[in-house]
Design an enzyme around this catalytic site. Structure first.
Site, short mmCIF file in Angstrom:
data_model
loop_
_atom_site.label_atom_id
_atom_site.label_comp_id
_atom_site.label_asym_id
_atom_site.label_seq_id
_atom_site.Cartn_x
_atom_site.Cartn_y
_atom_site.Cartn_z
N ASP A 9 36.80 31.66 40.44
CA ASP A 9 36.84 32.37 41.81
C ASP A 9 38.19 32.57 42.42
OD1 ASP A 9 36.38 32.34 45.26
OD2 ASP A 9 34.90 30.96 44.84
N ASN A 23 37.39 45.92 53.23
CA ASN A 23 37.07 47.35 53.69
C ASN A 23 37.34 47.41 54.77
OD1 ASN A 23 35.06 46.60 56.09
ND2 ASN A 23 34.32 45.20 54.85
N GLY A 31 30.72 40.36 49.17
CA GLY A 31 31.51 40.24 47.38
C GLY A 31 33.44 39.18 47.67
N ASP A 33 35.10 39.80 49.90
CA ASP A 33 35.95 40.08 50.89
C ASP A 33 35.55 38.50 51.62
OD1 ASP A 33 37.18 40.68 53.20
OD2 ASP A 33 35.87 42.45 53.34
N SER A 121 37.78 46.80 44.18
CA SER A 121 36.75 48.52 43.80
C SER A 121 35.73 48.15 43.12
CB SER A 121 36.92 49.90 43.54
OG SER A 121 38.24 50.15 44.94
N THR A 122 35.87 47.15 42.20
CA THR A 122 35.01 46.94 40.71
C THR A 122 33.00 46.59 41.22
OG1 THR A 122 35.55 45.27 40.02
CG2 THR A 122 36.92 47.33 39.11
P1 ADP Z 1 34.83 45.79 46.18
O1 ADP Z 1 34.24 46.59 47.21
O2 ADP Z 1 36.04 46.40 45.70
O3 ADP Z 1 34.64 46.67 45.38
P2 ADP Z 1 34.04 43.48 45.75
O4 ADP Z 1 34.33 42.56 46.27
O5 ADP Z 1 32.33 43.63 45.78
O6 ADP Z 1 34.70 44.68 45.99
O7 ADP Z 1 34.67 43.39 44.40
C1 ADP Z 1 35.31 43.49 43.78
C2 ADP Z 1 35.40 42.06 42.43
O8 ADP Z 1 35.64 41.28 42.71
C3 ADP Z 1 33.88 42.57 41.82
O9 ADP Z 1 34.32 42.62 40.21
C4 ADP Z 1 33.56 41.21 41.86
O10 ADP Z 1 32.40 40.62 41.24
C5 ADP Z 1 34.66 40.20 42.61
N1 ADP Z 1 34.26 38.74 43.03
C6 ADP Z 1 33.43 38.84 44.09
N2 ADP Z 1 33.63 37.56 44.00
C7 ADP Z 1 34.76 36.77 43.65
C8 ADP Z 1 35.05 35.25 43.94
N3 ADP Z 1 35.04 34.58 44.85
N4 ADP Z 1 36.54 35.59 43.57
C9 ADP Z 1 37.36 36.58 42.47
N5 ADP Z 1 36.44 37.71 42.47
C10 ADP Z 1 35.19 37.78 42.83
#
Ligand code: ADP
Length: 169
Positions: A9, A23, A31, A33, A121-122
């Site tokens: 995390d 965003n 996610g 954010d 973005s993933t």
């Molecule tokens: P986006 O809208 O840019 O795709 P997301 O937050 O949905 O952003 O996902 C971007 C990446 O961050 C994904 O690979 C997701 O699994 C990962 N992610 C989600 N929560 C966390 C976290 N707490 N720490 C690190 N990576 C995270």
């Protein structure tokens, strides 16, 4: 520059700058954010609101980066960048390159020695992991900065595996 990978995390990392896959509204979201705003506390959103009221009235454009306080996170800054939504009909990879490059340049300007990135973005934005990892690592390698420690913090095992494959290439 050292490039390292961590599975976990990003909100639990200690780094000078932590990058947020935001965003364009800068008002938080799901996610990574959402996780950054939850653990970082209200100070981050306060600065994001001030940015919306001043320089970024229409929001932060895709591919650009902006810094705020990191609130309660173990960092000095959160660097917010807006990744592109993946498209099967349009090549938006230049925008994803721009996210990594502009975030790193901004970190460098701020004087950050260490920067933690998520896989921009993933998640919700649907970018295929292998290609996202390729762009992330190639762009960081190709961006000349004084930042010494770049860490990719991958939440899921499959993301970690994609970055590991790319880094050993
Ligand atoms: P986006 O809208 O840019 O795709 P997301 O937050 O949905 O952003 O996902 C971007 C990446 O961050 C994904 O690979 C997701 O699994 C990962 N992610 C989600 N929560 C966390 C976290 N707490 N720490 C690190 N990576 C995270």
């Amino acid at each position: 520059m050292d490039i390292t990978l961590v599975q976990g995390d990003i909100t639990l990392q200690a780094a000078d700058a932590i990058v947020n896959a935001a965003n364009s509204s800068l008002m938080g979201g799901g996610g990574v954010d959402g996780a950054i705003h939850r653990r970082g506390g209200p100070e981050i959103l306060r600065e994001c609101r001030a940015l919306r009221a001043s320089h970024y009235g229409k929001g932060l454009p895709t591919g650009q980066a902006v810094a705020t306080t990191a609130g309660d996170l173990a960092a000095r800054w959160v660097i917010h960048t807006v990744g592109p939504v993946h498209s099967r009909t349009e090549d938006r990879s230049a925008l994803l390159v721009s996210c990594y490059r502009e975030s790193l340049r901004l970190a460098d300007e701020l004087g950050a020695a260490s920067v933690a990135f998520p896989a921009i973005s993933t998640g919700i934005f649907g970018w295929p992991l292998d290609d996202g990892a390729r762009i992330a690592i190639a762009t960081v390698r190709d961006t000349p900065v004084s930042v010494r420690d770049v860490r990719f913090v991958l939440f899921e095992a499959k993301a970690y595996a994609a970055f590991e494959a790319e880094l050993s290439r």
